[in-house]
Design a protein around this motif. Sequence first.
Motif, PDB file in Angstrom:
ATOM      1  N   ASN A   1      84.036  -4.247   7.401  1.00 24.17           N
ATOM      2  CA  ASN A   1      84.172  -4.320   8.854  1.00 24.17           C
ATOM      3  C   ASN A   1      82.945  -4.968   9.486  1.00 24.17           C
ATOM      4  N   ALA A   2      81.752  -4.584   9.021  1.00 27.32           N
ATOM      5  CA  ALA A   2      80.532  -5.184   9.559  1.00 27.32           C
ATOM      6  C   ALA A   2      80.511  -6.688   9.294  1.00 27.32           C
ATOM      7  N   GLY A   3      80.934  -7.099   8.103  1.00 26.18           N
ATOM      8  CA  GLY A   3      80.980  -8.526   7.794  1.00 26.18           C
ATOM      9  C   GLY A   3      81.956  -9.266   8.690  1.00 26.18           C
ATOM     10  N   MET A   4      83.127  -8.668   8.913  1.00 20.56           N
ATOM     11  CA  MET A   4      84.115  -9.291   9.787  1.00 20.56           C
ATOM     12  C   MET A   4      83.580  -9.437  11.206  1.00 20.56           C
ATOM     13  N   GLN A   5      82.877  -8.418  11.688  1.00 17.83           N
ATOM     14  CA  GLN A   5      82.339  -8.483  13.034  1.00 17.83           C
ATOM     15  C   GLN A   5      81.246  -9.546  13.144  1.00 17.83           C
ATOM     16  N   LEU A   6      80.428  -9.692  12.113  1.00 18.21           N
ATOM     17  CA  LEU A   6      79.383 -10.711  12.150  1.00 18.21           C
ATOM     18  C   LEU A   6      79.986 -12.115  12.173  1.00 18.21           C
ATOM     19  N   VAL A   7      81.106 -12.300  11.470  1.00 15.20           N
ATOM     20  CA  VAL A   7      81.814 -13.577  11.550  1.00 15.20           C
ATOM     21  C   VAL A   7      82.343 -13.780  12.968  1.00 15.20           C
ATOM     22  N   ARG A   8      82.849 -12.719  13.556  1.00 16.59           N
ATOM     23  CA  ARG A   8      83.393 -12.831  14.914  1.00 16.59           C
ATOM     24  C   ARG A   8      82.302 -13.085  15.948  1.00 16.59           C
ATOM     25  N   VAL A   9      81.081 -12.658  15.668  1.00 15.10           N
ATOM     26  CA  VAL A   9      79.980 -12.999  16.567  1.00 15.10           C
ATOM     27  C   VAL A   9      79.848 -14.513  16.656  1.00 15.10           C
ATOM     28  N   ARG A  10      79.989 -15.186  15.528  1.00 13.20           N
ATOM     29  CA  ARG A  10      79.847 -16.644  15.480  1.00 13.20           C
ATOM     30  C   ARG A  10      81.026 -17.355  16.126  1.00 13.20           C
ATOM     31  N   THR A  11      82.195 -16.709  16.122  1.00 12.47           N
ATOM     32  CA  THR A  11      83.384 -17.340  16.718  1.00 12.47           C
ATOM     33  C   THR A  11      83.655 -16.846  18.127  1.00 12.47           C
ATOM     34  N   GLY A  12      82.819 -15.930  18.633  1.00 16.05           N
ATOM     35  CA  GLY A  12      83.008 -15.430  19.994  1.00 16.05           C
ATOM     36  C   GLY A  12      84.226 -14.561  20.157  1.00 16.05           C
ATOM     37  N   SER A  13      84.553 -13.766  19.137  1.00 21.93           N
ATOM     38  CA  SER A  13      85.779 -12.960  19.198  1.00 21.93           C
ATOM     39  C   SER A  13      85.547 -11.538  18.682  1.00 21.93           C
ATOM     40  N   VAL A  14      84.370 -10.972  18.952  1.00 24.12           N
ATOM     41  CA  VAL A  14      84.051  -9.621  18.486  1.00 24.12           C
ATOM     42  C   VAL A  14      85.015  -8.611  19.104  1.00 24.12           C
ATOM     43  N   GLY A  15      85.450  -7.641  18.302  1.00 22.21           N
ATOM     44  CA  GLY A  15      86.337  -6.600  18.787  1.00 22.21           C
ATOM     45  C   GLY A  15      85.568  -5.328  19.110  1.00 22.21           C
ATOM     46  N   LEU A  16      85.942  -4.682  20.197  1.00 22.04           N
ATOM     47  CA  LEU A  16      85.352  -3.395  20.551  1.00 22.04           C
ATOM     48  C   LEU A  16      86.080  -2.276  19.824  1.00 22.04           C
ATOM     49  N   GLY A  17      85.350  -1.240  19.446  1.00 23.08           N
ATOM     50  CA  GLY A  17      85.933  -0.067  18.807  1.00 23.08           C
ATOM     51  C   GLY A  17      85.894   1.129  19.738  1.00 23.08           C
ATOM     52  N   GLY A  18      86.588   2.174  19.381  1.00 27.24           N
ATOM     53  CA  GLY A  18      86.642   3.352  20.233  1.00 27.24           C
ATOM     54  C   GLY A  18      85.449   4.255  20.104  1.00 27.24           C
ATOM     55  N   ASN A  19      84.587   4.012  19.126  1.00 29.36           N
ATOM     56  CA  ASN A  19      83.404   4.837  18.896  1.00 29.36           C
ATOM     57  C   ASN A  19      82.192   3.915  18.827  1.00 29.36           C
ATOM     58  N   GLY A  20      81.142   4.224  19.580  1.00 27.59           N
ATOM     59  CA  GLY A  20      79.983   3.347  19.618  1.00 27.59           C
ATOM     60  C   GLY A  20      80.216   2.095  20.436  1.00 27.59           C
TER      61      GLY A  20
ATOM     62  N   HIS B 240      90.338  -8.219  27.034  1.00 31.84           N
ATOM     63  CA  HIS B 240      90.187  -8.423  28.473  1.00 31.84           C
ATOM     64  C   HIS B 240      88.761  -8.820  28.833  1.00 31.84           C
ATOM     65  N   MET B 241      87.795  -8.282  28.099  1.00 30.72           N
ATOM     66  CA  MET B 241      86.397  -8.580  28.383  1.00 30.72           C
ATOM     67  C   MET B 241      86.129 -10.075  28.196  1.00 30.72           C
ATOM     68  N   ILE B 242      86.610 -10.630  27.095  1.00 33.30           N
ATOM     69  CA  ILE B 242      86.383 -12.050  26.828  1.00 33.30           C
ATOM     70  C   ILE B 242      87.218 -12.910  27.767  1.00 33.30           C
ATOM     71  N   LEU B 243      88.459 -12.512  28.034  1.00 35.20           N
ATOM     72  CA  LEU B 243      89.305 -13.256  28.961  1.00 35.20           C
ATOM     73  C   LEU B 243      88.700 -13.294  30.363  1.00 35.20           C
ATOM     74  N   ALA B 244      87.907 -12.263  30.705  1.00 38.33           N
ATOM     75  CA  ALA B 244      87.257 -12.215  32.010  1.00 38.33           C
ATOM     76  C   ALA B 244      85.984 -13.040  32.058  1.00 38.33           C
ATOM     77  N   GLY B 245      85.581 -13.627  30.937  1.00 41.45           N
ATOM     78  CA  GLY B 245      84.420 -14.509  30.919  1.00 41.45           C
ATOM     79  C   GLY B 245      83.150 -13.883  30.399  1.00 41.45           C
ATOM     80  N   PHE B 246      83.225 -12.662  29.888  1.00 40.04           N
ATOM     81  CA  PHE B 246      82.039 -12.007  29.341  1.00 40.04           C
ATOM     82  C   PHE B 246      81.983 -12.209  27.830  1.00 40.04           C
ATOM     83  N   ARG B 247      80.786 -12.121  27.296  1.00 39.05           N
ATOM     84  CA  ARG B 247      80.598 -12.203  25.850  1.00 39.05           C
ATOM     85  C   ARG B 247      80.524 -10.802  25.275  1.00 39.05           C
ATOM     86  N   VAL B 248      81.149 -10.605  24.132  1.00 39.51           N
ATOM     87  CA  VAL B 248      81.107  -9.331  23.412  1.00 39.51           C
ATOM     88  C   VAL B 248      80.393  -9.577  22.091  1.00 39.51           C
TER      89      VAL B 248
END
Length: 238
Positions: A113-132, A165-173
């Motif tokens: 999961n951490a690896g997938m999120q780090l890839v998504r950081v580079r593609t601008g598509s990080v997903g939020l989780g329900g914890n943390g 919604h966060m990214i669609l609103a123009g914010f970076r995650v």
Amino acid sequence: MHLVRRVRPQARTGKGDALNAAYDQLAEFLPADTNRSAVVVCVVDADGRLGPGALAAVSGAAGFADPEVGGVQVGVRMRNVGEERPLPDRGRVANALARLPVQVQDMEFAVSNAGMQLVRVRTGSVGLGGNGQFTRLSALDRIAATERRPWKRGALLEDYELGLHMILAGFRVTHLADTWVPQEGLPHLRRLLTQRTRWAQGNLQCVRYAPRIVSSRHYSGRGVWRRSTPSASRWLTW
């Protein structure tokens, strides 16, 4: 400290509803002249505890010190991964079998999961989780202005949907792997299967956002591809 108490029929209608109720109450707790872009909302599960230095990391240069960042997700680990008896009322064999899924979940979150999120950081598509999950209050305000509420009613993955919604609103995650929130891993295979089934179903609910993602100027081509194939990775890693 403020307690937001909800009772039936308002209570037990979903986590999204509970978070929206807390969001509404937050406006009453804050002074009228509060700079809402400087207020960060953190969501932690009842069994979660923020790791050391989490707040400093989230508010640092890689997090909300950047005004374009609307959401930050930290890593997740299993706090009971070292327990010898995750099932204290069961025997040695049952506990040996129960330790395995907890260990697998810890490796899953810490590695894949951490690896997938780090890839998504580079593609601008990080997903939020329900914890943390950390979000800028002004970002929640912007989402509420267009969607009527930050968290959608009835969404099984209100966290993943919020990230969209966060990214669609123009914010970076973004995602921070240097800190984490420990939670309790599930030692029961049936509960684990129920959890993953809910995640998979929640991903299918988010397919309806595909046209908006494809047409959004806030998603790159690589980000669209990452968002268009969330179900398998979510089932396996989140």
